[in-house]
Every structure is written in C-alpha cells, then in structure tokens.
Design an enzyme around this catalytic site. Structure first.
Site, short mmCIF file in Angstrom:
data_model
loop_
_atom_site.label_atom_id
_atom_site.label_comp_id
_atom_site.label_asym_id
_atom_site.label_seq_id
_atom_site.Cartn_x
_atom_site.Cartn_y
_atom_site.Cartn_z
N LYS A 33 -0.64 1.86 3.11
CA LYS A 33 0.03 2.67 2.10
C LYS A 33 -0.92 3.78 1.66
O LYS A 33 -2.02 3.51 1.17
CB LYS A 33 0.44 1.82 0.91
CG LYS A 33 1.21 2.59 -0.16
CD LYS A 33 1.71 1.68 -1.26
CE LYS A 33 2.51 2.45 -2.30
NZ LYS A 33 3.03 1.59 -3.37
N ASP A 59 9.23 -1.07 -12.64
CA ASP A 59 10.10 -0.42 -11.66
C ASP A 59 10.76 -1.48 -10.78
O ASP A 59 10.79 -1.38 -9.55
CB ASP A 59 9.30 0.57 -10.80
CG ASP A 59 10.19 1.58 -10.09
OD1 ASP A 59 11.39 1.65 -10.44
OD2 ASP A 59 9.70 2.28 -9.21
#
Length: 463
Positions: free
Chosen positions: A123, A228
C-alpha cells in the site's frame, strides 16, 4: 501522481540512490534543494552530482524548479516510491513487483511477493490528491506545524496505519497481518476475497450483520473507533467472514467527536444492508453501551488522546509503568519547589521551612556581596562615608518582600536557558545567511541577463 513504473529501478546505481537520499534529507529544511547542498550531503563530487541530477530529472524521479529567489530540486512521488522500494528490497521483504489492484482517495494498492514467492500486498499512501486535500483539517497529522509537504504527511499516515494494524493483529482482530513498512509504504498480507461493495448476495445476512456490529463494539471497548467503517473497507473471505482494512483515520474513544464517528460507522452498515440486502434491524449498538476493557488508544497514541488521559486510563485498567511513577515523583518535586517560591510572596503561607531554594540563595548571595563591597569601600575612603550611609539607609527602607516576590518568579536557570535559546536562534539566522549556493546565479539576476541579451539580439533600441 501517475502510474508507478519500476522498470527503471534495475538500472539505478548506488550513487543514484545516494543523491535521491540527499535530496530527501535536504527537503527537511529546504523547499527546493540546491545542487551544492545535495552534493555535500551525498559526499560526492559536485560535477558528478550534477550529471546524476540531470539523469534523475530525465526519468522524473526529481524535478528542477526555478523559484523567484533561488533554484533547486524537489523529490517527486516516483522518486519517493523508489527510495522506499529500495529499502524494502535490501531487507528482503519484497523481491518482485506486480500489478495494481486498487486505487483510493489517499492510496494505491499493488501486489508484490517475497523471496519465497508468497503474494503480499503493498500500500502506497498518496496524500495530496485533488479529491482529498482537506486532510490537514480532518486529521491532526501536522499538529502544530503551519505547512508541511504531502510526502511527509503520507509518511506519517503509513506509520500510523502500521502501528494500528500491528496492535489490532496482536489482539486477534480480523485485520491483515502487517509485515513491514518504510516511509510511505506498508507491506501486509494479501487477503483473498471480495470487497463488501462488490458482493450482491450472502448466505446468512443476519450473521454478517451481527459480526459487523460486534466488531464496531469490540473496537470501541478497546478504546478506538474505526472512523470509516463502510462497505469499501470490509473484505469478505471465502467463508463470508469480514476482514477490516484501512486504519489511518482511526481515533480514540476519548476524542471530542468520538460519539459522532461511532454513530456514523453504525449508520453506514445499517444503510448499506437496507439498500443492498433489504435488511433492517432494530438492534444496533449505541455509544453509551461501550464498556472499556483495553488501552489500545493509549498504546498507539490515537488522535484525540493525550498523555494525561493515557496515565488515567492505564491506572484504571491496571496497566502501571515504573516510568510513569518516576514522572509523577518528578512532578511532585516540581510542585513542591513552586510552592516554596510562592511562599515568599506577600500574604502567602510559609509551607517550606527547610530545603534548598536556588532562587533565595542566589538573592542572599548577591546581598552579601553588596554588603562586603560597601564595607571595603568605607574602609578605603573616609570622605564617602556619609554617601554610603545614605545608600544603606535606603536599602534598609526597601521592602525585601517585594524584591523577593518579583525576582523569585524568574529563577537564574530560566534566565540562562532563555539567553542560550536566543544565542542559538541568532547562530541559526547567521548560518542561513551564509548558506548560499556557490556557482549558481540568482534567479532574478539570470532573468535580467536573459532580457538584456534578448534586447541586444533583436536590436530594437539601435539607432
């Protein structure tokens, strides 16, 4: 922000990476790094560094910009990616680079593999995109800094996510296994499954809904809120068990807006199940139902959590540390010394009958030195006896309590510290004035020279 191409990486030499590292180090104190500073940091010859800088700019790992006051080089996203990948390959964390499997508002996801050909997930944090540039308002990455680069914020985001993921994985949360990180890159386990957003039907909707709500409560009981928790950050494996990803925005339950983010996570799951699976339940957790049993937010220093809160929570949960006790003892000593200083003020209770007070000793020493000096002067000159007696009378009439109350507020150590700080700041200002890139013309001077040459070549002012 373009696509990452790692084909050039195999042709870069050790000197190339030294120059890239030098530009990275120079960007800590410079917006644009001159070639002279880059060569001094890289410890290479000036002419050779210029050639390397031109090649790196050719491959778009660096960019050369001309400012109004000075010129210099800036590290690009591709150059920062190469530095992180170079460090990870030297550690034998990754050996091959695969395809891009995901793009988010603040990250790019790639597949990589290690020396054992095990597929992993890489990532790359990409803060600063046009679609998500209010990160400085929504998160406290920059803290007290007024302006920081997007590369630095991406690095902080990756560091926080790795810390959160490691703490959660150790507590048996369903998260990917963290492996390593460097700069803005995080290497983790590759999860085989589908995003919840891509799932059209599941076998047991009730069980999945209960698992997700229990995870939200379990996060909160540990002291953190995901922030989130939606269908884009939930992966279903082959057994239809949820695995949670994406943690940079995680906050503490002690955050002022913790209840708002907790309710938002719950409502995101409820609305998704209502739209996608036509499922609606009256059973859902509330923020008042949280029963804290862990100090995960204190361990990873979550957003909205202070050191004072950490000590309080650790003491309640039984997590004691010897260093905390020593700090408390030091604070008690400081408080007692401050009480001794305040006791010398008018109308203040005398709470310190014994003990060494540096401020009072300093004042008394100065008074003794003055008295000895007066006595020696009286013995040497008899004509000035009357004048010295007048001075001694005025000194006796002077209120000693008022003098102690004003001078005791600024101890001698504090005065020395302030003077030392002023001298250090003065030296830094002088060093900035001396730090001029030798051999490179000023941008304004160069512009004027070019204009003059253009006028001379065109000949419009000739008779």
């Amino acid at each position: 922000m373009g696509k990452l191409n790692v084909a050039i990486m195999r042709y870069l030499t050790v000197e190339d990476f030294r120059v890239l590292t030098a530009i990275e180090m120079g960007m800590k104190n410079h917006e644009l790094v001159p070639a002279a500073i880059a060569s001094s940091i890289a410890n290479l010859q000036h002419g050779g560094v210029n050639k390397i800088l031109r090649e790196l700019c050719k491959h778009r790992l660096l960019t050369y910009e001309r400012g109004k006051r000075y010129d210099g080089y800036r590290l690009t996203n591709a150059g920062y990616d190469y530095l992180a990948l170079h460090s990870l390959t030297k550690r034998d964390v990754i050996t091959s680079f695969g395809n891009q499997i995901g793009v988010g508002k603040e990250s790019n996801i790639y597949t990589v593999s290690n020396s054992e050909e095990e597929p992993l997930c890489l990532k790359l944090h990409r803060l600063g995109r046009i679609c998500f540039r209010k990160v400085t308002e929504k998160r406290d990455y920059h803290k007290h800094r007024k302006s920081v680069s997007w590369l630095y914020l991406s690095r902080i985001s990756a560091t926080k996510e790795f810390a959160y993921m490691k703490a959660l994985y150790e507590r048996k949360f369903p998260v990917p296994r963290p492996i390593d990180f460097n700069r803005h890159c995080v290497v983790m386990e590759l999860i085989q499954g589908k995003l919840l957003n891509h799932v059209a039907d599941v076998t047991n909707v009730d069980a999945l809904y209960d698992d997700l709500m229990n995870l939200i409560v379990r996060f909160a009981d540990s002291g953190v809120i995901h922030g989130d928790f939606n269908e884009f950050n939930i992966i279903l494996n082959s057994e239809e068990k949820p695995i949670i990803i994406d943690f940079p925005q995680m906050i503490s339950t002690q955050h002022p807006n913790a209840e708002y983010f907790f309710n938002r996570d719950v409502n995101c799951i409820r609305e998704f199940f209502k739209k996608r699976f036509d499922y609606e339940s009256e059973l859902y957790p509330k923020f008042s139902d949280i029963q804290r049993d862990d100090n995960l937010d204190a361990e990873v220093a979550c957003s909205g959590f202070t050191k004072k809160m950490a000590k309080h929570i650790n003491k309640e949960l039984g997590y004691t540390d010897s260093s905390d006790d020593e700090e408390d003892n030091d604070n008690d000593e400081i408080d007692s010394s401050s009480k001794c200083t305040d006791s010398n003020k008018p109308d203040a209770p005398n709470e310190c009958n014994s003990g060494d007070n540096s401020t009072l000793n300093y004042i008394f020493q100065q008074m003794k030195l003055k008295n000895t000096y007066d006595n020696q002067t009286k013995d040497q000159s008899g004509d000035d006896v009357e004048s010295f007696s007048d001075c001694s009378e005025t000194a006796d009439n002077f209120d000693s309590r008022s003098m102690l109350s004003t001078t005791s507020t600024i101890p001698p150590d504090e005065i020395k510290r302030r003077l030392k700080k002023q001298m250090v700041n003065k030296d830094k200002r002088q060093q900035r004035k001396r730090c001029i890139a030798k051999g490179e013309a000023n941008a304004v001077t160069r512009t004027r020279r070019e204009n003059a040459n253009a006028v001379k070549m065109n000949g419009i002012w000739d008779d």
